[in-house]
Write a protein that holds these residues in place. Structure first.
Motif, PDB file in Angstrom:
ATOM      1  N   PHE A  62      16.273  42.178  -8.657  1.00 30.22           N
ATOM      2  CA  PHE A  62      15.013  42.309  -9.387  1.00 30.22           C
ATOM      3  C   PHE A  62      15.036  41.412 -10.630  1.00 30.22           C
ATOM      4  O   PHE A  62      14.040  40.754 -10.954  1.00 30.22           O
ATOM      5  CB  PHE A  62      14.768  43.774  -9.772  1.00 30.22           C
ATOM      6  N   THR A  63      16.177  41.360 -11.309  1.00 33.21           N
ATOM      7  CA  THR A  63      16.327  40.491 -12.478  1.00 33.21           C
ATOM      8  C   THR A  63      16.180  39.030 -12.071  1.00 33.21           C
ATOM      9  O   THR A  63      15.555  38.237 -12.779  1.00 33.21           O
ATOM     10  CB  THR A  63      17.687  40.736 -13.161  1.00 33.21           C
ATOM     11  N   ARG A  64      16.731  38.682 -10.919  1.00 29.00           N
ATOM     12  CA  ARG A  64      16.587  37.311 -10.409  1.00 29.00           C
ATOM     13  C   ARG A  64      15.111  36.981 -10.200  1.00 29.00           C
ATOM     14  O   ARG A  64      14.649  35.898 -10.540  1.00 29.00           O
ATOM     15  CB  ARG A  64      17.345  37.174  -9.101  1.00 29.00           C
ATOM     16  N   PHE A  65      14.365  37.931  -9.632  1.00 30.58           N
ATOM     17  CA  PHE A  65      12.930  37.743  -9.413  1.00 30.58           C
ATOM     18  C   PHE A  65      12.202  37.500 -10.737  1.00 30.58           C
ATOM     19  O   PHE A  65      11.331  36.636 -10.834  1.00 30.58           O
ATOM     20  CB  PHE A  65      12.361  38.977  -8.695  1.00 30.58           C
ATOM     21  N   LEU A  66      12.571  38.249 -11.767  1.00 30.48           N
ATOM     22  CA  LEU A  66      11.890  38.143 -13.064  1.00 30.48           C
ATOM     23  C   LEU A  66      12.301  36.911 -13.868  1.00 30.48           C
ATOM     24  O   LEU A  66      11.482  36.329 -14.575  1.00 30.48           O
ATOM     25  CB  LEU A  66      12.158  39.393 -13.903  1.00 30.48           C
ATOM     26  N   THR A  67      13.574  36.529 -13.804  1.00 28.38           N
ATOM     27  CA  THR A  67      14.100  35.493 -14.701  1.00 28.38           C
ATOM     28  C   THR A  67      14.454  34.174 -14.026  1.00 28.38           C
ATOM     29  O   THR A  67      14.615  33.162 -14.713  1.00 28.38           O
ATOM     30  CB  THR A  67      15.372  35.994 -15.418  1.00 28.38           C
ATOM     31  N   GLY A  68      14.658  34.180 -12.713  1.00 26.82           N
ATOM     32  CA  GLY A  68      15.135  32.980 -12.032  1.00 26.82           C
ATOM     33  C   GLY A  68      16.630  32.777 -12.193  1.00 26.82           C
ATOM     34  O   GLY A  68      17.167  31.730 -11.844  1.00 26.82           O
ATOM     35  N   ILE A  69      17.326  33.797 -12.708  1.00 29.22           N
ATOM     36  CA  ILE A  69      18.771  33.736 -12.939  1.00 29.22           C
ATOM     37  C   ILE A  69      19.425  34.814 -12.096  1.00 29.22           C
ATOM     38  O   ILE A  69      19.072  35.984 -12.197  1.00 29.22           O
ATOM     39  CB  ILE A  69      19.095  33.968 -14.428  1.00 29.22           C
ATOM     40  N   GLU A  70      20.384  34.419 -11.265  1.00 29.69           N
ATOM     41  CA  GLU A  70      21.064  35.390 -10.412  1.00 29.69           C
ATOM     42  C   GLU A  70      22.514  35.553 -10.855  1.00 29.69           C
ATOM     43  O   GLU A  70      23.309  34.624 -10.747  1.00 29.69           O
ATOM     44  CB  GLU A  70      21.030  34.941  -8.947  1.00 29.69           C
ATOM     45  N   ASP A  84      20.917  28.660 -21.548  1.00 28.85           N
ATOM     46  CA  ASP A  84      19.768  27.953 -22.115  1.00 28.85           C
ATOM     47  C   ASP A  84      18.820  27.547 -20.989  1.00 28.85           C
ATOM     48  O   ASP A  84      19.236  26.916 -20.029  1.00 28.85           O
ATOM     49  CB  ASP A  84      20.240  26.725 -22.886  1.00 28.85           C
ATOM     50  N   HIS A  85      17.590  27.932 -21.087  1.00 25.70           N
ATOM     51  CA  HIS A  85      16.517  27.677 -20.115  1.00 25.70           C
ATOM     52  C   HIS A  85      16.694  28.479 -18.834  1.00 25.70           C
ATOM     53  O   HIS A  85      15.718  28.941 -18.276  1.00 25.70           O
ATOM     54  CB  HIS A  85      16.324  26.190 -19.825  1.00 25.70           C
ATOM     55  N   GLY A  86      17.879  28.588 -18.324  1.00 24.17           N
ATOM     56  CA  GLY A  86      18.211  29.563 -17.297  1.00 24.17           C
ATOM     57  C   GLY A  86      17.807  29.322 -15.873  1.00 24.17           C
ATOM     58  O   GLY A  86      18.571  29.616 -14.983  1.00 24.17           O
ATOM     59  N   HIS A 105      20.443  25.154 -17.463  1.00 26.00           N
ATOM     60  CA  HIS A 105      19.751  25.503 -16.224  1.00 26.00           C
ATOM     61  C   HIS A 105      20.375  24.823 -15.003  1.00 26.00           C
ATOM     62  O   HIS A 105      20.976  23.762 -15.100  1.00 26.00           O
ATOM     63  CB  HIS A 105      18.262  25.145 -16.323  1.00 26.00           C
ATOM     64  N   GLY A 106      20.236  25.494 -13.869  1.00 28.37           N
ATOM     65  CA  GLY A 106      20.687  24.932 -12.608  1.00 28.37           C
ATOM     66  C   GLY A 106      22.182  24.989 -12.370  1.00 28.37           C
ATOM     67  O   GLY A 106      22.666  24.424 -11.393  1.00 28.37           O
ATOM     68  N   VAL A 107      22.936  25.681 -13.198  1.00 26.81           N
ATOM     69  CA  VAL A 107      24.392  25.773 -13.020  1.00 26.81           C
ATOM     70  C   VAL A 107      24.714  26.787 -11.928  1.00 26.81           C
ATOM     71  O   VAL A 107      24.109  27.857 -11.860  1.00 26.81           O
ATOM     72  CB  VAL A 107      25.089  26.172 -14.340  1.00 26.81           C
TER      73      VAL A 107
END
Length: 194
Positions: A62-70, A84-86, A105-107
């Motif tokens: 759910f957090t991934r859905f909200l933030t784009g960060i898994e 940063d940016h995430g 971002h993108g890491v």
């Protein structure tokens, strides 16, 4: 550490790493990296108990859905961690991240095998990982290192390293090269990105 002390530390971490951060209210509302870290702390606590693992995994998705960060709830994350940016950050189940680490971002801190056990990276304290970098497998990245953007890291690297390229190679980080990652990348041969 009390809840309020941890909250103040989180806000100060954002202010330290992002010159665009204005005030506590703006940081708490607008920083998706911070939201992902807060959710991960709860998910990680739930993950540590067998009967709540499914709830932990659902919270992380759910957090991934909200933030784009898994961030997998099994990952171990140190203090003063900043994303940063995430968007597009992925941290695998057996990843271990030290204190004072910064990701752009993108890491990806990902695996290279489907076997059980340790299959994700261990990142030392005070490491900076540039945008789009991939650190794959059970590799160890030494403290006080910097990984350049879009690098692909598949081997261990010692402390105080500048790590760049595909596949990534490292060189010692000299005393005068202890610069932010953006400045450190200037020393890399630009043809290696082509």
């Amino acid at each position: 550490m009390s809840f309020m002390a941890r909250l103040r530390e989180d806000l100060e971490t954002v202010r330290t790493h992002d010159p665009a951060a204005r005030g506590p209210a703006e940081i708490m509302i607008n920083y998706s990296g911070l939201h992902a870290i807060w959710a991960h702390r709860l998910a990680h606590k739930l993950w540590q108990q067998e009967r709540t693992k499914s709830i932990a995994r659902t919270l992380s998705q759910f957090t991934r859905f909200l933030t784009g960060i898994e961030i997998h709830p099994g990952a171990i994350i140190g203090r003063r961690f900043f994303i940063d940016h995430g968007m597009g950050v992925v941290i695998g189940e057996t990843a271990e991240v030290g204190n004072d680490v910064m990701l752009y971002h993108g890491v990806t801190l990902g695996g290279r095998s489907l076997e059980k056990g340790k299959r994700h990276p261990t990142i030392g304290d005070r490491v900076t990982i540039g945008a789009g970098a991939k650190v794959l497998g059970p590799v160890m990245i030494g403290a006080d290192s910097a990984i350049g953007g879009n690098s692909v890291v598949v081997h261990d690297h010692p402390e105080d390293s500048i790590i760049t390229g595909i596949p990534a190679r490292s060189r010692p980080r000299t005393a005068d090269a202890k610069l932010p990652l953006v400045d450190a990348v200037e020393y890399v041969d630009p043809t290696m990105w082509i």
